[in-house]
Write an enzyme that holds these catalytic residues in place. Structure first.
Site, PDB file in Angstrom:
ATOM      1  N   TYR A  99       0.855  -1.185   0.000  1.00  0.00           N
ATOM      2  CA  TYR A  99       0.000   0.000   0.000  1.00  0.00           C
ATOM      3  C   TYR A  99       0.894   1.239   0.000  1.00  0.00           C
ATOM      4  O   TYR A  99       2.080   1.148   0.291  1.00  0.00           O
ATOM      5  CB  TYR A  99      -0.929   0.016   1.221  1.00  0.00           C
ATOM      6  N   SER A 133       1.694   6.924  12.904  1.00  0.00           N
ATOM      7  CA  SER A 133       1.424   5.487  12.971  1.00  0.00           C
ATOM      8  C   SER A 133       1.826   4.759  11.694  1.00  0.00           C
ATOM      9  O   SER A 133       1.786   5.304  10.608  1.00  0.00           O
ATOM     10  CB  SER A 133      -0.077   5.319  13.198  1.00  0.00           C
ATOM     11  N   LYS A 134       2.219   3.521  11.891  1.00  0.00           N
ATOM     12  CA  LYS A 134       2.552   2.704  10.725  1.00  0.00           C
ATOM     13  C   LYS A 134       1.400   1.755  10.413  1.00  0.00           C
ATOM     14  O   LYS A 134       1.441   1.013   9.461  1.00  0.00           O
ATOM     15  CB  LYS A 134       3.814   1.880  11.008  1.00  0.00           C
ATOM     16  N   ARG A 135       0.375   1.797  11.272  1.00  0.00           N
ATOM     17  CA  ARG A 135      -0.733   0.873  11.035  1.00  0.00           C
ATOM     18  C   ARG A 135      -1.415   1.226   9.727  1.00  0.00           C
ATOM     19  O   ARG A 135      -1.852   2.360   9.520  1.00  0.00           O
ATOM     20  CB  ARG A 135      -1.744   0.960  12.185  1.00  0.00           C
ATOM     21  N   GLN A 136      -1.501   0.228   8.882  1.00  0.00           N
ATOM     22  CA  GLN A 136      -1.960   0.465   7.525  1.00  0.00           C
ATOM     23  C   GLN A 136      -3.296   1.216   7.467  1.00  0.00           C
ATOM     24  O   GLN A 136      -3.462   2.142   6.693  1.00  0.00           O
ATOM     25  CB  GLN A 136      -2.053  -0.875   6.797  1.00  0.00           C
TER      26      GLN A 136
END
Ligand code: GLU
Length: 489
Positions: free
Chosen positions: A14, A259-262
């Site tokens: 993504y 944040s790295k949360r997709q």
């Protein structure tokens, strides 16, 4: 000489919002200076490959309107080809090139074979940590006899190729950070070719940027610590250094790293939620870049005209979702109405919900004033499409009572019933009739319009009574007013 910028993502599945900013800045810089913008796929880390990631990346960039002049392109039939004469643009298709370059470094004494096992390297690191020393390779394999090394390789021993950092110091200029000097004793002998024969990012990026004619390397600040190694490589190859510009970190409102949360940061998720690509571009463009003045809304052309590496901030840029919502709202309001209906219709289609397009168009006229994302329409339309359920109490205005609410509703129902279809097709005309009725009967707006609005929407807070009546249409408006009268009777 014409400039060339590049965006070389690793296809992780993504597009991160920070990468959108990187791509956009490189695009803006190339357009501003009449140069070329190149896209390269950096897939040398085979353990991180994700199926369909390249297609996804190309689609998202296209939707965002960030078009590259060179690199892979996704065709209508789903195939990927490339434009430009400097390909292949996918690193896994360039392995021979890296091999050849690694050999040049070995031959020139700028790199060496290393046979150390993972266990040994772990142990070295552990000992360095205990001694509170900088952790880096201890150079056990430097100076191994070449012929000896080749014999070991032939015998099937696993090896890597490492960069041999020379003594001295390394200096480079960064357009954002200024001049940076670091002692070479702090630079690790970076692995350039891994045990699987693939180059590491460091070797591949330097070779490719040079061979592809890149003049400007603009990317996130997390890469700045790699530049000294790259400079050593540029020098070893005798390549000219590009201009470097490292963009400030993007932070959450509480100043923590974004944040790295997709789900929170994937551009495609923002698009799916109904953020418009133009608004996203505008918003990310201002993360770390200050065109002068306090203008906030910029078209792509205005961004191109205003773009300047010199105006990039050093300090972290706050990603404020509230501001993004506001900006998206600005773009929604400014959007061509038919286009807005079409986009929103797509959202309903994707959610598997059917909606009449004429009704959707009317709902959008009313609702677009307060939308922040298009997906909110999925919920907001409920008020118009399903019979409301509500507590009778809310029909009564705070300065009135139940008996009065019943009387006003009964009377206004007659007024609404009397309006002809032509008048009902324009909300201004509905308003005119009801207001005329209120003033000629010397009634108060609150007493009439509050219960009328609540009867139509079933909610304490909702769009105004004329907007509601117009969207619902006469028949439904009459039905809802009748229900309200019955509730209070
Ligand atoms: N492949 C790197 C990434 O995933 C590119 C870093 C660079 O721009 O040099 O971001």
């Amino acid at each position: 000489m014409s400039i060339k910028t590049r965006f070389p993502p690793s296809p992780t599945g993504y597009l991160h919002i920070g990468s959108l900013r990187t791509a956009l800045y490189n695009y803006l810089l190339a357009k501003k200076l009449g140069g070329t913008f190149l896209l390269r796929v950096e897939d040398t880390d085979q353990s991180r490959l994700v199926e369909g990631a390249v297609e996804n990346l190309l689609t998202t960039l296209k939707v965002a309107g960030i078009n590259h002049d060179e690199g892979p392109v996704l065709n209508e039939d789903g195939s990927i080809t490339s434009v430009g004469d400097n390909g292949p643009y996918v690193q896994s298709e360039r392995l021979d090139i890296y091999k050849e370059h690694a050999q040049k470094l070995l031959d020139g004494g700028h790199a060496y074979y290393c046979f150390c096992s993972k266990e040994r390297l772990d142990e070295v690191r552990k000992q360095q940590q205990i001694a509170k020393m900088q952790t880096k390779y201890d150079r056990k394999c430097v100076g191994l006899d070449q012929a000896e090394a080749l014999k070991r390789i032939e015998a099937g021993e696993s090896y890597v190729v490492r960069l041999q950092i020379p003594d001295g110091e390394t200096t480079f200029a960064d357009e954002v950070r200024g001049s940076i000097t670091i002692s070479n004793s702090e630079i690790d002998d970076q692995v350039l070719v891994k045990a699987d024969g693939f180059p590491t990012y460091h070797l591949a990026v330097v070779v490719d940027d040079h061979l592809m004619g890149v003049t400007h390397v603009v990317r996130g600040e997390e890469w700045i610590s790699s530049v000294p190694k790259h400079v050593v490589l540029y020098n070893a190859f005798n390549f000219t250094l590009p201009v470097f510009a490292h963009l400030p970190l993007i932070l959450n409102p509480d100043k923590s790293k974004l944040s790295k949360r997709q789900g929170d940061v994937a551009v495609e998720d923002f698009l799916k939620k109904g953020y418009l690509p133009e608004a996203l571009n505008n918003f990310v463009a201002l993360l770390g870049f200050n065109p002068s003045g306090d203008q906030e809304v910029y078209s792509m052309q205005e961004l191109i005209d205003a773009f300047d590496l010199k105006k990039i901030n050093k300090s972290g840029a706050i990603f404020d979702p509230v501001k993004l919502g506001w900006m998206n709202g600005v773009y929604i309001k400014a959007m061509d109405h038919d286009e807005l209906v079409k986009k929103t219709q797509n959202i309903f289609d994707e959610a598997g919900e059917s909606v009449d397009s004429e009704l959707l168009s009317k709902m959008l006229v009313v609702e677009k004033e307060r939308l922040t994302v298009l997906n909110e329409m999925l919920e907001r339309t409920q008020m118009y499409t399903t019979t409301p359920e509500y507590d009778d109490e809310i029909l009564v205005w705070k300065k009135s009572d139940k008996a009065d609410a019943l009387k006003q509703l009964t009377d206004v129902l007659v007024v609404i019933e009397s309006i002809d279809d032509a008048t009902f097709s324009k909300k201004e005309l509905i308003e005119e009739v009801v207001k005329e009725y209120i003033s000629s009967n010397e009634l108060s707006n609150g007493n009439v319009l509050w219960p009328m609005r609540v009867a139509l929407s079933g909610q304490k807070n909702s769009p105004g009574p004329f907007d509601m009546a117009w969207v619902l249409g006469k028949e439904e408006a009459v039905a809802r007013l009748t229900t309200a009268v019955e509730k209070l009777s």
